[in-house]
Design an enzyme around this catalytic site. Structure first.
Site, PDB file in Angstrom:
ATOM      1  N   HIS A 183       0.850  -1.191   0.000  1.00  0.00           N
ATOM      2  CA  HIS A 183       0.000   0.000   0.000  1.00  0.00           C
ATOM      3  C   HIS A 183       0.885   1.240   0.000  1.00  0.00           C
ATOM      4  CE1 HIS A 183      -3.838   2.035   1.772  1.00  0.00           C
ATOM      5  NE2 HIS A 183      -3.757   2.142   0.466  1.00  0.00           N
TER       6      HIS A 183
ATOM      7  N   LYS B 233     -16.454  -1.896  -9.049  1.00  0.00           N
ATOM      8  CA  LYS B 233     -16.495  -0.813 -10.031  1.00  0.00           C
ATOM      9  C   LYS B 233     -17.319  -1.225 -11.247  1.00  0.00           C
ATOM     10  CE  LYS B 233     -11.882   0.751  -8.662  1.00  0.00           C
ATOM     11  NZ  LYS B 233     -10.460   0.779  -9.059  1.00  0.00           N
TER      12      LYS B 233
END
Length: 710
Positions: A149, A593
């Site tokens: 990350h 998405k």
């Protein structure tokens, strides 16, 4: 039984904690920023509270006008003040939740729903005994994976301060003396001043090495202690002592819960990840866990002071003691201490061999290094068995039992590092390699990228059966190709050095076709991870793990996996090198998405059901890798249960957690393994899987299935 509703007294305790933290924050702001800023913040706070309680629209408009008039510096101070107040309120709420759970346990009521005792009690009521649970754990695999990350902005310094503040709040009880309470308030003020004067966000992007160090810093404070504590709690439930504490057997549970990481190995979209970061990730992980072992062995040597003149030992323990080169006359009749000193010397040699550093903190002598974690564990077990046989079981439970469990979980590598790369990169690399080597298919020179899927599969299968190398040391390849080859070569070297458990999976992002998976087998064969087919077709390498992310990918996934498992080149590897297990990763972000939350979850569920059937027919165990932080969100668990747990399969699972800060905060502020993030890692498996294995009745789910789209 549901968690009990908080009483007025409990509400009062929570309010008192929040008020204490709020008052301290206010005093800090007043001292650091001045009375004018403090008055602005306090005025806004009171207006916001009034608007919230009374819902007066006029008050809301007044609040908006006041906020719009703030200058930049004032707005910054206001935002920070309200943010920190919410942080501190969360700490108080965590403490309140733990307080209520503790009061529930002290009241000797039924185990709370969601607790370990509750889950095991339900199993017991359905005829699933602790012995059956233990047998299940021997084949179970639950791995929280800390995913890379690099855009993480929340600082470790802030999380550390949260943990320190939480520790003080946890100990701010009514039993404190006036002087103790004054000291605690001074310490709390000091920590909140530090929090206020610490930048909330990072100014610079984290490097990969920063990420590695950031993640590792939590092992000493959390994972090295919290995970073994879960095992201890589970052992107490599954292995109840028959007789007295002297009858306890000091043996670890099967290591069903381990840690994984993508940090240093995930190069999909991160050009900073290379062979060096992979090596550094494993080197630093190994250094941390070996240093922990040395500290624990040193403490054992101090604690195991039993004299041979006052007790007996096993022949194996005596042999271990005699191998020690400890020359102290004071310890000549203390075989356990001498054994610990010899184990320490061997572990110091192991650390020097694996990390190149002398990690020993006490004088030692040259000794043979341990070749594997199992060798180390065997020596510790010799000590434990001798204690168990000679009325020393309670001694073994003090420290040795925990150390034995830690070694079984973390080995010499701490956490398994996954490799990950996009299938597009693999395609480009192989296009260049085939072109440079002049590869042919059916007598024709090939442009790999221009081939049909059928021809790609034929070419890759042909290459897998080739003994001659595809890669030449005399050819200068592109930077991208050289980088990919060097990472895979480093993976082979790290597996040789730290053990095969150090790196076990290669995740293929954007898996859309069967050739996306075969490409990774060819690349492994060219970099020393897999022996050429003519040498040993089932040699251990990295498991190729497809990542199905979009809804179209999820729909194609079962068909791809059926073809993959049916290939002779693959089926032999799955049976022998992978012990009959194949992992599949399911992505959540891209599918959300594509189709939104509900459609995405339905597509994931359908893909899982179809894959279960594909794997069942081929008698292969399916291991699912859920690419999300909360595989079963606590608040949504009842609603999601039908989606996740209604299919039949010998499932194991790993979970990718992109929100490492959330995982760390859940486990560092006030770690209690029966709730929150940790509960979601094991509880969804324990009862549903065991109920399926033992043919317990299943809930009927025809209604929601008939309503769902097909």
């Amino acid at each position: 039984m549901n968690q009990p509703a908080p009483s007025n007294t409990e509400h009062s305790a929570l309010r008192n904690d929040i008020r204490q933290l709020g008052r301290t924050l206010g005093a800090v702001i007043n001292a650091c920023e001045g009375k004018a800023v403090y008055d602005v913040i306090e005025k806004l706070r009171r207006a916001a509270v009034k608007f919230r309680r009374e819902g007066d629209v006029k008050e809301g408009k007044v609040l908006e006008r006041q906020i719009s008039r703030l200058g930049d510096d004032e707005a910054n101070s206001v935002a920070r003040a309200f943010s920190y107040f919410l942080h501190l309120s969360n700490i108080a709420e965590d403490r309140d939740q733990n307080r209520r759970q503790r009061q529930h346990e002290l009241a000797d009521q039924e185990p709370m729903r969601g607790s370990l005792q509750h889950a095991l009690g339900l199993l017991q009521a359905e005829g699933i005994t602790p012995r059956k649970v233990l047998r299940y754990l021997e084949q179970a695999c639950i791995v929280p994976v800390l995913t890379a990350h690099p855009t993480e902005v929340q600082r470790k310094s802030t999380l550390d301060l949260h943990r320190s503040i939480a520790h003080l709040v946890e100990h701010s009880g009514s039993t404190l003396t006036p002087s103790e309470r004054k000291q605690l308030e001074q310490q709390l003020t000091g920590l909140i001043v530090t929090l206020w004067q610490t930048r909330m966000l990072r100014r610079e992007k984290l490097t990969v090495l920063d990420e590695i160090d950031n993640a590792l810093s939590y092992y000493n404070s959390t994972f090295l202690t919290a995970i073994p504590r879960l095992y201890h709690d589970l052992a107490e439930q599954l292995r109840p002592v028959r007789g007295t504490v002297f009858d306890t057997k000091t043996r670890p549970l099967p290591a069903f819960l381990r840690m994984g990481s993508w940090i240093g190995g995930d190069r999909d979209g991160n050009p900073s990840v290379d062979a060096t970061t992979l090596e550094q990730a494993l080197l630093r992980q190994s250094r941390l866990v070996l240093r922990h072992y040395l500290e624990e062995i040193k403490a054992l040597g101090t604690e195991l002071s039993m004299s041979r003149s006052l007790g007996t030992t096993s022949p194996e323990l005596l042999a271990l003691s005699l191998a020690s080169q400890d020359a102290s006359a004071h310890r000549i009749d203390e075989p356990y201490r001498r054994a610990a000193i010899h184990i320490y010397a061997r572990m110091a040699a192991t650390a020097l061999k694996l990390t190149g550093q002398n990690l020993a903190v006490r004088p030692t002598y040259p000794a043979p290094a341990y070749q594997t974690p199992e060798d180390f564990q065997r020596d510790l077990q010799v000590v434990a068995d001798s204690l168990d046989l000679h009325q020393g079981s309670p001694i073994g439970q003090l420290r040795l039992a925990g150390l034995l469990q830690v070694v079984s979980i973390f080995g010499f590598h701490l956490a398994t590092v996954d490799l990950r790369q996009s299938s597009d990169v693999h395609e480009r690399v192989l296009t260049e390699l085939f072109s440079a080597a002049g590869a042919t298919l059916n007598g024709q020179a090939v442009d790999y990228q221009a081939l049909s899927e059928e021809d790609r599969i034929a070419l890759l299968r042909q290459e897998i059966h080739e003994v001659r190398p595809l890669v030449s040391p005399w050819i200068n390849y592109s930077d991208e190709t050289e980088k990919e080859l060097s990472i895979l070569r480093m993976a082979a070297a790290c597996r040789e050095k730290f053990g095969e458990a150090a790196i076990q999976q290669s995740v293929v992002s954007h898996t859309e076709t069967l050739s996306d998976l075969l490409e990774v087998l060819v690349l492994q064969q060219e970099t020393g991870l897999i022996s050429p087919a003519g040498d040993d077709a089932t040699s251990a390498g990295l498991m190729v793990v497809p990542l199905f992310e979009t809804i179209p990918d999820l729909e194609r996934g079962p068909e791809i996996m059926a073809k993959w498992l049916d290939m002779p080149e693959v089926s032999g590897r799955v049976r022998h090198a992978q012990q009959g297990i194949q992992e599949v990763m399911l992505g959540y972000s891209d599918s959300n998405k594509d189709g939104g939350y509900l459609t995405s979850n339905w597509a994931l569920y359908c893909a899982e059901r179809q894959m279960v059937e594909v794997f069942r027919k081929r008698k292969v165990r399916l291991r699912l890798f859920h690419g999300r932080a909360d595989p079963w969100p606590a608040a949504a668990a009842p609603a999601l249960t039908p989606f996740w747990l209604s299919h039949r399969a010998p499932l194991t699972a790993r979970y990718g957690s992109p929100n490492r800060a959330k995982l760390f905060k859940a486990s560092t502020k006030m770690p209690r393994w029966d709730d929150g993030t940790w509960k979601t890692l094991w509880q969804p498996h324990l009862r549903p899987v065991l109920r399926r294995q033992h043919h317990c009745p299943r809930p009927k789910m025809r209604t929601w299935r008939s309503l769902a789209p097909r």
